[in-house]
Write a protein that holds these residues in place. Structure first.
Motif, PDB file in Angstrom:
ATOM      1  N   LYS A 337      47.013  52.126  34.613  1.00  0.00           N
ATOM      2  CA  LYS A 337      45.982  51.097  34.502  1.00  0.00           C
ATOM      3  C   LYS A 337      46.570  49.720  34.247  1.00  0.00           C
ATOM      4  CE  LYS A 337      42.167  54.091  33.139  1.00  0.00           C
ATOM      5  NZ  LYS A 337      41.085  54.357  32.154  1.00  0.00           N
ATOM      6  N   ILE A 342      45.463  47.368  40.324  1.00  0.00           N
ATOM      7  CA  ILE A 342      44.640  46.185  40.056  1.00  0.00           C
ATOM      8  C   ILE A 342      43.220  46.726  39.948  1.00  0.00           C
ATOM      9  CG2 ILE A 342      43.987  43.873  40.820  1.00  0.00           C
ATOM     10  CD1 ILE A 342      46.469  43.950  42.655  1.00  0.00           C
ATOM     11  N   LEU A 343      42.799  47.018  38.723  1.00  0.00           N
ATOM     12  CA  LEU A 343      41.587  47.801  38.491  1.00  0.00           C
ATOM     13  C   LEU A 343      40.325  47.172  39.082  1.00  0.00           C
ATOM     14  CD1 LEU A 343      42.233  48.909  34.808  1.00  0.00           C
ATOM     15  CD2 LEU A 343      42.364  50.338  36.847  1.00  0.00           C
ATOM     16  N   SER A 344      40.273  45.853  39.127  1.00  0.00           N
ATOM     17  CA  SER A 344      39.059  45.181  39.601  1.00  0.00           C
ATOM     18  C   SER A 344      38.979  45.122  41.121  1.00  0.00           C
ATOM     19  CB  SER A 344      38.993  43.756  39.041  1.00  0.00           C
ATOM     20  OG  SER A 344      40.127  43.004  39.466  1.00  0.00           O
ATOM     21  N   GLN A 345      40.057  45.542  41.801  1.00  0.00           N
ATOM     22  CA  GLN A 345      40.056  45.497  43.261  1.00  0.00           C
ATOM     23  C   GLN A 345      39.738  46.871  43.849  1.00  0.00           C
ATOM     24  OE1 GLN A 345      43.559  43.612  44.876  1.00  0.00           O
ATOM     25  NE2 GLN A 345      42.922  41.594  44.156  1.00  0.00           N
ATOM     26  N   SER A 346      39.532  46.888  45.158  1.00  0.00           N
ATOM     27  CA  SER A 346      39.119  48.110  45.838  1.00  0.00           C
ATOM     28  C   SER A 346      40.286  49.062  46.054  1.00  0.00           C
ATOM     29  CB  SER A 346      38.497  47.763  47.190  1.00  0.00           C
ATOM     30  OG  SER A 346      39.493  47.209  48.046  1.00  0.00           O
ATOM     31  N   ASN A 350      44.292  48.085  46.827  1.00  0.00           N
ATOM     32  CA  ASN A 350      45.390  48.631  46.042  1.00  0.00           C
ATOM     33  C   ASN A 350      46.410  49.348  46.922  1.00  0.00           C
ATOM     34  OD1 ASN A 350      45.325  48.630  42.830  1.00  0.00           O
ATOM     35  ND2 ASN A 350      43.220  48.472  43.568  1.00  0.00           N
ATOM     36  N   VAL A 393      35.645  50.155  44.055  1.00  0.00           N
ATOM     37  CA  VAL A 393      36.522  49.553  43.043  1.00  0.00           C
ATOM     38  C   VAL A 393      37.315  50.667  42.373  1.00  0.00           C
ATOM     39  CG1 VAL A 393      36.605  48.255  40.879  1.00  0.00           C
ATOM     40  CG2 VAL A 393      34.968  47.618  42.666  1.00  0.00           C
ATOM     41  N   GLU A 395      38.771  51.083  39.615  1.00  0.00           N
ATOM     42  CA  GLU A 395      38.514  51.367  38.197  1.00  0.00           C
ATOM     43  C   GLU A 395      37.475  52.462  38.026  1.00  0.00           C
ATOM     44  OE1 GLU A 395      37.870  48.764  34.110  1.00  0.00           O
ATOM     45  OE2 GLU A 395      37.005  48.023  35.985  1.00  0.00           O
ATOM     46  N   THR A 396      36.598  52.651  39.018  1.00  0.00           N
ATOM     47  CA  THR A 396      35.520  53.631  38.902  1.00  0.00           C
ATOM     48  C   THR A 396      35.969  55.050  39.246  1.00  0.00           C
ATOM     49  OG1 THR A 396      34.755  53.319  41.196  1.00  0.00           O
ATOM     50  CG2 THR A 396      33.847  51.844  39.506  1.00  0.00           C
ATOM     51  N   GLN A 402      42.878  57.883  40.690  1.00  0.00           N
ATOM     52  CA  GLN A 402      43.604  56.626  40.487  1.00  0.00           C
ATOM     53  C   GLN A 402      45.105  56.850  40.686  1.00  0.00           C
ATOM     54  OE1 GLN A 402      42.653  55.107  36.612  1.00  0.00           O
ATOM     55  NE2 GLN A 402      40.644  54.331  37.215  1.00  0.00           N
TER      56      GLN A 402
END
Length: 497
Positions: A337, A342-346, A350, A393, A395-396, A402
């Motif tokens: 993480k 880059i958690l806020s990106q798709s 990534n 995203v 992060e989800t 991930q």
């Protein structure tokens, strides 16, 4: 035992996802309840509902037999519910006592903090945990295990009667895990109800009285740990039987791909080893042994004072991550993480992030989105990433998915050697097996793999050879014929030096 917490028919839905479906849960006073399920099973959502972070769409919560309606976390805290998340929330520059009482500092009057009283009470709580830590010490000076205990002390400072522990051992070594389990059992002995989440089955057998299995947002079963077996737990959790936990076959080894000679810096003290094509080299050591520092030094993310790195027998100069990429070296960090995503990106962004220059046109400022989409589709299919689409995203996603995105991101660089630092940390059994199979496939394709792991079972079952570090030194090297847990630990505490 009297019932302390009861959930009835809890449901929660997010856009396009039924996270929880009619889930029940019971926790008794003085009981440790293990909550087990794959990433995405709904465990985290359930914990956030218990702790007041989320509101349930349906269902009821009872504490000590009284119906409760938690609208915010403070409501749950007022009922004695404390939660310790996997990502610890401490303040490095504050003292241990200040961290324990953050937000509730004892006051001598309305304005002045009573520092003496705060340190005294912090010392009492730490003594309750049988922890020898100076309340006045800065948290940044503590080990990871000590920081974890400070988090527990913080929860106890609020008169916690229900303690939720989410992957509390993920960054601890074996000795620290044993100590944490002892402290958890001690808290249960004082009447505190504990919900304990871990993907490490051996820990659950050591700490839990009862276990509840979740899958796809549903409660599958709940029973005493006396009636549990590892095979039964895995089958209930993943919904299928896993026959080959460690899928390792015979793979022909090629020439040496990566060789490092006499690596030295502030942490490393004369590290040398090599790894061949098709080989998995394990790296073992206790917390602070220098494993991550070694990985980062090879990958150009940390400076070397001395030493030589060779690829295919030829010296390479690595002063940056870009140098490592050009040398065909990839690195999967132990904290996906913070360092891997880059958690806020798709998902698709990534996947392309390590080689974004490949997807630009013109003067390098315009990204070819169609190529990025095709690339994402390729890796989603190849790595079996469970995601609604490449636009999701990252992060989800669950922890296991991930991790697959991080792997795909670095495989996109077409490396000859990949360094995997704790590749299965914080992911469930089913996802672990998928990662193991992927590592095996990489070796079959002729890649050299260096795998750092804190789990002895992974090192002993998956690798061809293993080196062991202790305090920045290489204290031993083992081949398959020499593999035992005792020898690994002997070298890890410096016995082989």
């Amino acid at each position: 035992m009297s019932e302390l917490l009861k959930l009835k028919g809890i449901s929660k839905e997010f856009p396009g996802v039924k996270a929880l479906q009619n889930v029940d849960l019971e926790l008794n006073r003085g009981e440790v309840l293990a909550l087990l399920g794959e990433n995405g099973a709904g465990k985290s959502t359930l914990l956030k509902i218990i702790s007041g972070v989320y509101l349930p769409d349906a269902g009821e919560i009872y504490v000590d037999g009284e119906k409760k309606n938690f609208k915010i976390p403070a409501d749950a805290a007022a009922e004695g519910i404390g939660i310790i998340y996997q990502e610890l929330s401490y303040y490095d520059e504050l003292t241990v006592a200040e961290n324990i009482f953050v937000g509730k500092l004892p006051k001598a009057n309305r304005i002045k903090v009573d520092w003496k009283e705060m340190n005294r009470r912090a010392k009492e709580i730490l003594a309750r945990l049988n922890v020898q830590i100076d309340p006045r010490a800065l948290v940044k000076t503590l080990s990871t295990a000590e920081k974890q205990l400070v988090e527990i002390a913080k929860a106890l400072a609020s008169d916690t009667k229900i303690l939720i522990m989410d992957e509390p051992t993920s960054a601890l070594n074996d000795a620290e895990v044993k100590s944490l389990i002892e402290q958890t059992r001690k808290l249960a002995g004082e009447g505190i109800g504990v919900i304990f989440i871990s993907h490490r089955l051996e820990e659950l057998f050591a700490v839990a009285d009862r276990i509840q299995i979740m899958r796809d947002g549903k409660r599958i079963d709940s029973f005493s740990m006396k009636d549990a077996t590892p095979e039964k737990l895995v089958q209930l959790m993943v919904g299928r039987e896993i026959k080959d936990m460690y899928p390792k076959g015979e793979i022909k080894k090629g020439d040496v791909v990566l060789e490092v000679k006499h690596l030295k810096n502030k942490t490393l003290k004369d590290i040398s080893f090599s790894v061949r094509a098709g080989e998995i080299l394990g790296v073992f050591g206790l917390m602070g042994a220098g494993r991550t520092e070694m990985c980062k030094a090879i990958f150009g993310a940390s400076k070397l004072q001395e030493g030589e790195i060779l690829m295919h027998g030829k010296p390479v100069k690595i002063h940056s991550v870009e140098d490592a990429k050009k040398a065909k070296i990839a690195y999967l960090p132990n904290d996906r993480k913070k360092e891997g995503l880059i958690l806020s990106q798709s998902v698709k962004e990534n996947f392309a992030s390590a080689v974004i220059d490949r997807y630009t046109k013109g003067k390098g400022f315009i990204v070819d989105k169609k190529r990025v989409d095709r690339n994402a589709d390729k890796w989603i299919k190849k790595l079996n990433v469970s995601t609604p689409s490449g636009d999701t995203v990252v992060e989800t996603l669950s922890g296991g998915n991930q991790q697959k995105v991080v792997v795909g991101k670095w495989l996109e660089t077409s490396p000859d050697v990949i360094i995997l630092n704790e590749p299965t940390r914080g992911i469930d059994v089913g996802a672990k097996v998928e990662i193991y199979k992927l590592i095996e496939e990489l070796c079959q394709e002729g890649m050299a793999v260096v795998m750092v792991s804190s789990e002895q079972a992974e090192v002993l079952s998956l690798t061809d050879r293993a080196i062991v570090l202790c305090e920045g030194r290489l204290t031993g090297e083992l081949c398959c014929d020499d593999y035992t847990q005792e020898r690994l630990m002997e070298y890890a505490i410096g016995g082989g030096a």
